[in-house]
Scaffold this motif. Structure first.
Motif, PDB file in Angstrom:
ATOM      1  N   ASP A  94      12.469  -9.415  -1.765  1.00  0.00           N
ATOM      2  CA  ASP A  94      13.154  -8.480  -2.661  1.00  0.00           C
ATOM      3  C   ASP A  94      13.695  -7.246  -1.944  1.00  0.00           C
ATOM      4  O   ASP A  94      14.477  -6.503  -2.508  1.00  0.00           O
ATOM      5  N   ARG A 145      13.900 -13.572 -11.958  1.00  0.00           N
ATOM      6  CA  ARG A 145      14.421 -13.510 -10.590  1.00  0.00           C
ATOM      7  C   ARG A 145      14.260 -14.822  -9.847  1.00  0.00           C
ATOM      8  O   ARG A 145      14.961 -15.074  -8.880  1.00  0.00           O
ATOM      9  N   ASP A 204      16.835   3.535  -3.111  1.00  0.00           N
ATOM     10  CA  ASP A 204      16.010   2.356  -3.389  1.00  0.00           C
ATOM     11  C   ASP A 204      15.937   1.451  -2.170  1.00  0.00           C
ATOM     12  O   ASP A 204      16.906   1.309  -1.427  1.00  0.00           O
ATOM     13  N   ARG A 247       9.910   1.103  -9.301  1.00  0.00           N
ATOM     14  CA  ARG A 247      10.926   1.121  -8.252  1.00  0.00           C
ATOM     15  C   ARG A 247      10.277   1.504  -6.932  1.00  0.00           C
ATOM     16  O   ARG A 247       9.245   2.155  -6.892  1.00  0.00           O
ATOM     17  N   ARG A 288       7.370  -6.542  -8.226  1.00  0.00           N
ATOM     18  CA  ARG A 288       6.760  -7.499  -9.139  1.00  0.00           C
ATOM     19  C   ARG A 288       5.250  -7.249  -9.226  1.00  0.00           C
ATOM     20  O   ARG A 288       4.620  -6.920  -8.225  1.00  0.00           O
ATOM     21  N   GLY A 322      16.352  -2.742  -8.500  1.00  0.00           N
ATOM     22  CA  GLY A 322      15.232  -3.666  -8.391  1.00  0.00           C
ATOM     23  C   GLY A 322      13.896  -2.993  -8.596  1.00  0.00           C
ATOM     24  O   GLY A 322      13.748  -1.787  -8.380  1.00  0.00           O
ATOM     25  N   THR A 323      12.916  -3.767  -9.016  1.00  0.00           N
ATOM     26  CA  THR A 323      11.559  -3.267  -9.212  1.00  0.00           C
ATOM     27  C   THR A 323      10.573  -4.197  -8.507  1.00  0.00           C
ATOM     28  O   THR A 323      10.872  -5.371  -8.264  1.00  0.00           O
ATOM     29  N   LEU A 344      14.756  -1.805  -2.693  1.00  0.00           N
ATOM     30  CA  LEU A 344      14.814  -3.156  -3.241  1.00  0.00           C
ATOM     31  C   LEU A 344      16.233  -3.555  -3.609  1.00  0.00           C
ATOM     32  O   LEU A 344      17.068  -2.710  -3.965  1.00  0.00           O
ATOM     33  N   LYS A 345      16.487  -4.856  -3.547  1.00  0.00           N
ATOM     34  CA  LYS A 345      17.787  -5.393  -3.959  1.00  0.00           C
ATOM     35  C   LYS A 345      17.983  -5.159  -5.457  1.00  0.00           C
ATOM     36  O   LYS A 345      17.026  -5.134  -6.222  1.00  0.00           O
ATOM     37  N   GLU A 346      19.227  -5.043  -5.856  1.00  0.00           N
ATOM     38  CA  GLU A 346      19.569  -4.919  -7.274  1.00  0.00           C
ATOM     39  C   GLU A 346      19.171  -6.198  -8.004  1.00  0.00           C
ATOM     40  O   GLU A 346      19.271  -7.293  -7.456  1.00  0.00           O
ATOM     41  N   ASN A 347      18.734  -6.055  -9.254  1.00  0.00           N
ATOM     42  CA  ASN A 347      18.393  -7.204 -10.078  1.00  0.00           C
ATOM     43  C   ASN A 347      19.666  -7.997 -10.344  1.00  0.00           C
ATOM     44  O   ASN A 347      20.615  -7.483 -10.934  1.00  0.00           O
ATOM     45  N   GLN A 348      19.702  -9.248  -9.904  1.00  0.00           N
ATOM     46  CA  GLN A 348      20.903 -10.080 -10.017  1.00  0.00           C
ATOM     47  C   GLN A 348      21.275 -10.394 -11.458  1.00  0.00           C
ATOM     48  O   GLN A 348      22.424 -10.677 -11.763  1.00  0.00           O
TER      49      GLN A 348
END
Length: 98
Positions: A62, A94, A22, A12, A37, A34-35, A24-28
């Motif tokens: 991201d 993603r 955070d 993260r 890459r 989000g993490t 980063l955007k939330e994992n859709q």
């Protein structure tokens, strides 16, 4: 400029070393935070309270705010000059079109 790459999965990216907010955007797909890459180009700027302060290149868009590319990751992150071969083909969904 001396950029390296992130060779860890599931890291993260936080606004501060308190790990409260955070960047980063939330994992859709999963709805989880989000993490970063594996293979994300980063520059280590320093260490603070068990975290690495890093600047990232947001090539995958991201980040929630593309103007803020400096944040904190766990100090245990693997940072290397190149991406290990076993991480090159990782796809986490993603970039998939459904």
């Amino acid at each position: 400029m001396d950029f390296q790459v992130l060779a860890s999965e599931g890291l993260r990216f936080y606004k501060g070393p308190d790990a409260q907010e955070d960047l980063l955007k939330e994992n859709q797909i999963t709805g989880e935070p989000g993490t970063l890459r594996p293979g994300t180009p980063i520059m280590v700027l320093g260490k603070e309270k068990g975290f690495l302060k890093v600047a990232i290149i947001n090539i995958n868009y991201d980040l929630m705010d593309s103007k803020n590319s400096v944040g904190y990751i766990q100090d245990t992150a693997l940072v290397q000059a190149f991406l290990p071969e076993n991480l090159i083909a990782i796809v986490d969904g993603r970039d998939m079109i459904y």
